[in-house]
Design a protein around this motif. Structure first.
Motif, PDB file in Angstrom:
ATOM      1  N   ARG A 184       0.850  -1.183   0.000  1.00 17.12           N
ATOM      2  CA  ARG A 184       0.000   0.000   0.000  1.00 17.12           C
ATOM      3  C   ARG A 184       0.890   1.239   0.000  1.00 17.12           C
ATOM      4  N   PRO A 185       0.636   2.191  -0.878  1.00 20.66           N
ATOM      5  CA  PRO A 185       1.488   3.384  -0.939  1.00 20.66           C
ATOM      6  C   PRO A 185       1.502   4.126   0.398  1.00 20.66           C
ATOM      7  N   ARG A 186       2.697   4.544   0.803  1.00 21.56           N
ATOM      8  CA  ARG A 186       2.847   5.341   2.029  1.00 21.56           C
ATOM      9  C   ARG A 186       2.673   6.812   1.668  1.00 21.56           C
ATOM     10  N   VAL A 187       1.665   7.442   2.221  1.00 24.48           N
ATOM     11  CA  VAL A 187       1.313   8.819   1.865  1.00 24.48           C
ATOM     12  C   VAL A 187       1.382   9.692   3.112  1.00 24.48           C
ATOM     13  N   VAL A 188       2.109  10.791   2.998  1.00 23.63           N
ATOM     14  CA  VAL A 188       2.183  11.773   4.072  1.00 23.63           C
ATOM     15  C   VAL A 188       1.257  12.934   3.724  1.00 23.63           C
ATOM     16  N   VAL A 189       0.442  13.356   4.690  1.00 25.92           N
ATOM     17  CA  VAL A 189      -0.516  14.439   4.506  1.00 25.92           C
ATOM     18  C   VAL A 189      -0.115  15.607   5.403  1.00 25.92           C
ATOM     19  N   LEU A 190      -0.028  16.788   4.799  1.00 26.27           N
ATOM     20  CA  LEU A 190       0.446  17.974   5.508  1.00 26.27           C
ATOM     21  C   LEU A 190      -0.415  19.174   5.134  1.00 26.27           C
ATOM     22  N   SER A 191      -1.035  19.797   6.120  1.00 32.75           N
ATOM     23  CA  SER A 191      -1.816  21.013   5.894  1.00 32.75           C
ATOM     24  C   SER A 191      -0.980  22.245   6.239  1.00 32.75           C
ATOM     25  N   THR A 192      -1.332  23.365   5.626  1.00 31.54           N
ATOM     26  CA  THR A 192      -0.612  24.616   5.885  1.00 31.54           C
ATOM     27  C   THR A 192      -1.601  25.717   6.221  1.00 31.54           C
ATOM     28  N   GLY A 193      -1.131  26.661   7.042  1.00 34.26           N
ATOM     29  CA  GLY A 193      -1.947  27.823   7.363  1.00 34.26           C
ATOM     30  C   GLY A 193      -1.735  28.264   8.793  1.00 34.26           C
ATOM     31  N   ALA A 194      -1.391  29.537   8.971  1.00 24.47           N
ATOM     32  CA  ALA A 194      -1.155  30.063  10.311  1.00 24.47           C
ATOM     33  C   ALA A 194      -2.430  30.096  11.146  1.00 24.47           C
ATOM     34  N   GLU A 195      -3.568  30.021  10.500  1.00 31.08           N
ATOM     35  CA  GLU A 195      -4.837  30.084  11.218  1.00 31.08           C
ATOM     36  C   GLU A 195      -5.278  28.743  11.787  1.00 31.08           C
ATOM     37  N   LEU A 196      -4.541  27.676  11.485  1.00 33.93           N
ATOM     38  CA  LEU A 196      -4.984  26.329  11.834  1.00 33.93           C
ATOM     39  C   LEU A 196      -4.489  25.912  13.218  1.00 33.93           C
ATOM     40  N   VAL A 197      -5.381  25.336  14.009  1.00 30.67           N
ATOM     41  CA  VAL A 197      -5.006  24.762  15.300  1.00 30.67           C
ATOM     42  C   VAL A 197      -5.570  23.344  15.379  1.00 30.67           C
ATOM     43  N   GLU A 198      -4.963  22.523  16.235  1.00 32.70           N
ATOM     44  CA  GLU A 198      -5.387  21.139  16.374  1.00 32.70           C
ATOM     45  C   GLU A 198      -6.778  21.058  17.014  1.00 32.70           C
ATOM     46  N   PRO A 199      -7.615  20.154  16.521  1.00 33.94           N
ATOM     47  CA  PRO A 199      -8.907  19.935  17.181  1.00 33.94           C
ATOM     48  C   PRO A 199      -8.692  19.594  18.655  1.00 33.94           C
TER      49      PRO A 199
END
Length: 399
Positions: A175-190
């Protein structure tokens, strides 16, 4: 603007299937076979009982009835895994368990339910035809048969037959190993408190789930801010453990677009406008010596997910060694009219029912995640169509 089809074609021309490797069965779920698997033996490898009961000669019990059962002596018990040579002589029976080898001379098995269950002598109340409750050697698979072909996705049933033909490992594409990365100074962890101008980061959770649903292994990284140098440093640290990278945000036309600012100078990633709605800004390319594909998706939640469905999911299929191409569609009848901007292919969120009708959701904004969560399909509106009446037949991508 570039067409949806041209963008997908460029992606599929770039990505390559993952190299096949030997994978143990414990790790093979979701992998795709890169070899034909043959059985070295017949399955079952020997005639065996399909039920608990008594191995008999059918002729000895042909006259058995409820009123006048045939009573025969029981010579021995035969359990599953019994390796001793066994035989049934005329006028005798052996008690036999499910999966046990059928003794020589026996040509039928009488289920215990047709008897009094005796252990020394047994009263048999019904006749049994030749072959009754016997699993014949090779009736499932013959020696040398291909049990699974190359290109088969390995699921629970496939793992079962692989083990059943004696394989402890197979040649397959992981299964392909996929890294997911979001960007944005406005983002905080749930779960964290929101400050002024902040929102909880959601795209990475959506995309990680989508990758896993599409047959990949996904790793989520915490969002990075709007600093291109920070983004690039984070990205470079992820490439060694990834077969593909997905980012969301940072690729639009305004200021503070860290993904575009960091990757444009590399000249291996292209940022373009695609004639679609939602999701017009797109980026795609490769990174590093291993030429790891990177999909830079828009930051609006609906745009990000629609882009995954249209571009990333087909690419993952190709990486897995599966058939690729545009998402599969079905036809449906619109229950309400719909509009679309000229010159763009629209993907309206809708609810597809079992009767072949599809209803557009009320809120179609690219930021309206709740409306997406209530949809199960994308309604495709072609570039040259600006309005569709109620009852029109449309192409629909089931989600």
């Amino acid at each position: 603007m570039k067409s949806v089809d041209a963008h997908l074609a460029e992606i599929l021309a770039t990505v390559r299937p993952i190299d096949p490797v030997g994978i143990g069965l414990d790790s093979a779920l979701g992998a795709v076979l890169a070899e034909d698997v043959r059985s070295p033996v017949a399955l079952p490898p020997f005639d065996n009982s399909a039920m608990d009961g008594y191995a008999v000669r059918a002729g000895d019990v042909a006259a058995a009835t409820e009123a006048d059962p045939v009573v025969l002596p029981v010579t021995v018990d035969v359990a599953a895994g019994d390796t001793a040579p066994r035989a049934v002589g005329p006028g005798h029976v052996t008690r036999i368990m499910t999966g046990a080898p059928v003794p020589a001379g026996a040509d039928a098995v009488v289920p215990v339910e047709w008897t009094d269950g005796g252990t020394d002598r047994v009263a048999i109340r019904r006749p049994a035809r030749v072959g009754n409750a016997i699993r014949r050697s090779g009736e499932d698979v013959r020696a040398g048969d291909v049990v699974l072909g190359a290109g088969t996705t390995i699921g629970p049933a496939q793992l079962g037959i692989l083990a059943g033909v004696g394989r402890h490992a197979v040649l397959a594409r992981s299964r392909p190993r996929v890294v997911v990365l979001s960007t944005g100074a406005e983002l905080v962890e749930p779960g964290s408190p929101l400050g002024p101008g902040q929102i909880w980061e959601s795209n990475s959770f959506t995309l990680v789930a989508a990758v896993r649903q599409a047959g990949g292994e996904a790793t989520r990284r915490r969002a990075v801010g709007d600093d291109p140098a920070e983004f690039l440093e984070t990205l470079e640290g992820l490439l060694g453990a990834a077969d593909a990278v997905i980012t969301s945000g940072g690729i639009s036309m305004g200021a503070y677009e860290p993904v575009k600012e960091a990757l444009s100078p590399l000249e291996t990633v292209r940022f373009e406008k695609i004639a679609m709605q939602p999701g017009m800004p797109q980026g795609f390319g490769v990174l590093g010596e291993r030429q790891v594909p990177i999909f830079t998706l828009p930051g609006n939640p609906v745009s990000s997910y629609v882009s995954f469905v249209l571009f990333v999911k087909p690419a993952l299929a190709k990486m897995r060694g599966l058939p690729d191409g545009p998402p599969a569609t079905v036809t449906a009848a619109l229950t309400a009219g719909a509009r679309s901007p000229a010159g763009r292919r629209s993907f309206l969120r809708g609810v597809l029912d079992a009767k072949g009708s599809v209803t557009p959701v009320h809120r179609q904004g690219s930021h309206q995640l709740a409306a997406l969560a209530g949809a199960n399909a994308l309604i495709v509106v072609p570039e040259d169509v600006t309005e569709l009446p109620e009852g029109a037949t449309v192409e629909v991508i089931p989600l």
